[in-house]
Write a protein that holds these residues in place. Sequence first.
Motif, short mmCIF file in Angstrom:
data_model
loop_
_atom_site.label_atom_id
_atom_site.label_comp_id
_atom_site.label_asym_id
_atom_site.label_seq_id
_atom_site.Cartn_x
_atom_site.Cartn_y
_atom_site.Cartn_z
N UNK A 224 0.85 -1.22 0.00
CA UNK A 224 0.00 0.00 0.00
C UNK A 224 0.87 1.25 0.00
N UNK A 225 0.41 2.26 -0.74
CA UNK A 225 1.06 3.59 -0.70
C UNK A 225 0.27 4.47 0.28
N UNK A 226 0.98 4.99 1.22
CA UNK A 226 0.36 5.80 2.29
C UNK A 226 0.65 7.29 2.05
N UNK A 227 -0.39 8.07 2.15
CA UNK A 227 -0.25 9.53 1.99
C UNK A 227 -0.30 10.18 3.38
N UNK A 228 0.74 11.01 3.66
CA UNK A 228 0.81 11.71 4.96
C UNK A 228 0.76 13.23 4.71
N UNK A 229 -0.14 13.85 5.41
CA UNK A 229 -0.23 15.32 5.34
C UNK A 229 0.20 15.90 6.69
N UNK A 230 1.25 16.76 6.66
CA UNK A 230 1.68 17.48 7.87
C UNK A 230 1.04 18.87 7.83
N UNK A 231 0.21 19.15 8.83
CA UNK A 231 -0.40 20.49 8.84
C UNK A 231 0.68 21.53 9.22
N UNK A 232 0.43 22.77 8.90
CA UNK A 232 1.42 23.83 9.11
C UNK A 232 1.86 23.88 10.57
N UNK A 233 3.14 24.05 10.75
CA UNK A 233 3.72 24.15 12.09
C UNK A 233 3.59 25.60 12.56
N UNK A 234 2.80 25.87 13.60
CA UNK A 234 2.62 27.25 14.06
C UNK A 234 3.78 27.76 14.91
N UNK A 235 4.67 26.89 15.25
CA UNK A 235 5.78 27.26 16.12
C UNK A 235 7.08 27.35 15.33
N UNK A 236 8.02 28.04 15.94
CA UNK A 236 9.29 28.21 15.24
C UNK A 236 10.29 27.09 15.56
N UNK A 237 9.87 26.05 16.29
CA UNK A 237 10.75 24.92 16.61
C UNK A 237 10.37 23.71 15.75
N UNK B 76 8.38 -1.81 11.83
CA UNK B 76 9.36 -0.84 11.30
C UNK B 76 8.98 0.56 11.80
N UNK B 77 10.01 1.40 11.90
CA UNK B 77 9.79 2.78 12.35
C UNK B 77 9.99 3.76 11.20
N UNK B 78 9.11 4.78 11.16
CA UNK B 78 9.20 5.85 10.16
C UNK B 78 9.33 7.19 10.90
N UNK B 79 10.48 7.85 10.72
CA UNK B 79 10.72 9.15 11.37
C UNK B 79 10.06 10.27 10.55
N UNK B 80 9.19 11.02 11.20
CA UNK B 80 8.53 12.18 10.57
C UNK B 80 9.11 13.45 11.21
N UNK B 81 9.67 14.33 10.41
CA UNK B 81 10.23 15.60 10.89
C UNK B 81 9.58 16.77 10.13
N UNK B 82 9.32 17.88 10.87
CA UNK B 82 8.78 19.10 10.23
C UNK B 82 9.52 20.32 10.74
N UNK B 83 9.93 21.15 9.81
CA UNK B 83 10.64 22.39 10.18
C UNK B 83 9.76 23.31 11.01
N UNK B 84 10.42 24.08 11.88
CA UNK B 84 9.70 25.13 12.60
C UNK B 84 9.35 26.29 11.66
N UNK B 85 8.29 27.00 12.03
CA UNK B 85 7.85 28.13 11.19
C UNK B 85 8.87 29.26 11.27
N UNK B 86 9.14 29.86 10.16
CA UNK B 86 10.02 31.04 10.12
C UNK B 86 9.13 32.28 10.12
N UNK B 87 9.08 32.99 11.29
CA UNK B 87 8.23 34.18 11.41
C UNK B 87 8.93 35.39 10.81
N UNK B 88 8.14 36.26 10.16
CA UNK B 88 8.65 37.55 9.67
C UNK B 88 7.83 38.66 10.31
N UNK B 89 8.50 39.70 10.80
CA UNK B 89 7.82 40.84 11.44
C UNK B 89 8.62 42.10 11.18
N UNK B 90 8.00 43.04 10.50
CA UNK B 90 8.64 44.33 10.22
C UNK B 90 7.70 45.46 10.62
N UNK B 91 8.27 46.49 11.26
CA UNK B 91 7.52 47.67 11.69
C UNK B 91 8.07 48.87 10.93
#
Length: 522
Positions: free
Chosen positions: A58-71, A86-101
């Motif tokens: 079987x082909x499995x589809x995985x959806x990672x929802x957006x990471x709201x944190x920066x970690x 068997x083990x499957x490692x799932x990793x997701x990048x932290x969110x990169x916030x932008x803020x300009x005033x």
Amino acid sequence: MACSEDEKETVLILSTLSLHFVADEETKTFDIQSNVSWSISGIPEWCILDVKEGEGNKRIEIKAIANPNDTQREVILVVKAGNKSEQLLIQQNGKVFTLNISESLLTFSADEEELSFDIQTNDSWSITGLQEWFSLSLSEGKGNETIVVKAQANTSEVEREGILVIKSGSESEQIVIKQIGKVYSLTLSESVLDFLPEGEIRGFAVESDGSWTVSSNAAWCIVDDGNGMGNETISISVLENQKETTRSAEVTVTCGSLLKKVIINQMAGIISSVPYIFNLNDNRLRAGDQLVKRQVEYKDPGQSGANVTWDFSNLVSINDEYTVDYKAPVLIEGTHYIMGDDRLEAKDVAPNSLIIAEEHNTMYYFQLKDNKMITLGHENPVTLLKYTTRLFSDAYTTSYGDKQQAPYYGKGLYSGKSLFTVEGKIEMNADAYGTLILPSGRVLKNVLRIKTVRSSTQTNLSINPDYTTYNRSEFTTYKWYAKGYRYPIFETIVNIDTDTNAKSILSFYFAPEKHTYRRINK
């Protein structure tokens, strides 16, 4: 020996042992190869699998929802098939916030004002640090926004400051909100006010763009209101000075840190321990003075003698603006003066000895000579009179009990064509002194009264003696003089036609606060 079908070996193979996702929502797949049924466990909320259990390949589809944190976040999924896993490692990048005033500092004027700044961010944001003296159009939101800051008027002279903190995720920025202090203006119309000794009310104008307070440092100098705002007039009431020395006070107006003062000077009190002496220095007629006489209902002059009390506290006005103006005559061609029907050579006249009094459309001409004020004559639109035997009106000095008399004679012209003569005798008598009570309630002591009686016979001449007529009258004037006052305080006039006994009576009050003369000689 071959195994039976029930004892066949379990197969479980994953196409990858790890999947790496970006911070935004992302979908990836992996394959399961197996010859038995399988299941997946350890699934976190932020991972959505289209299939969690099955059998075979079987082909499995995985959806990672957006990471709201920066970690970065990760999880290990466990795929189990039979006795294998068997083990499957799932990793997701932290969110990169932008803020300009757009601004780091907003500086407001002291007045109410609106300024703005822009927020640029890829996430929700919030603002903290709000203070009472300013408001924000928004304090939280998402994405790009323009924020309007409204500062209230700063009524203090002190600069004020606040710091806003804008946060978006792990990012934060600061913006300084600054408002300058109020710069007040304060102008007073007067820096010095001079008051008469009997006390009076005067004022000065305040011009300001803020609120102010006013105070006096002396109990005898009273301000009408201690507070004000903007442009107003301050009324100062000064009480009677009952001492023979001048006195001064300060009225202070304060607006913010601004402070301005008005010096209040009051003349020395007029204290007299002996009956007043009518004298040349203090009582002679003086050019430039104006008397404002208040015609009142007739007051009986009362008795003569010492220590008399005249109560003139209740007066009924008839005409409040009856004026007498004193002026010097014009020197003509540098050689002479014209005073009615008199031509006086300048070389024969002492300096400042000629005076013209204008009263009720009549010009009265006077000359100071031999310590007497001599009446030269008078004129108006219908009458011109010249005294050839001069009539004296005042004698300097005059003390209580003094008497003087003298004859007079004059010639005149009526309506430009009718001749007449006038003659008689004038008697002056300082017949009383005492206490005078004014309408204000003020009491003047040792006031001197001078009574003048002028008898008069007017002869209206005609070519035919049979048509010559005579008018006989007696003109009595009472004048009250007090220390500190050049002109009379009160005057009563009684005119009697001695042929018919017809009488006319007049009284005038010379309110001291209306006079420009006072004790100070010009």
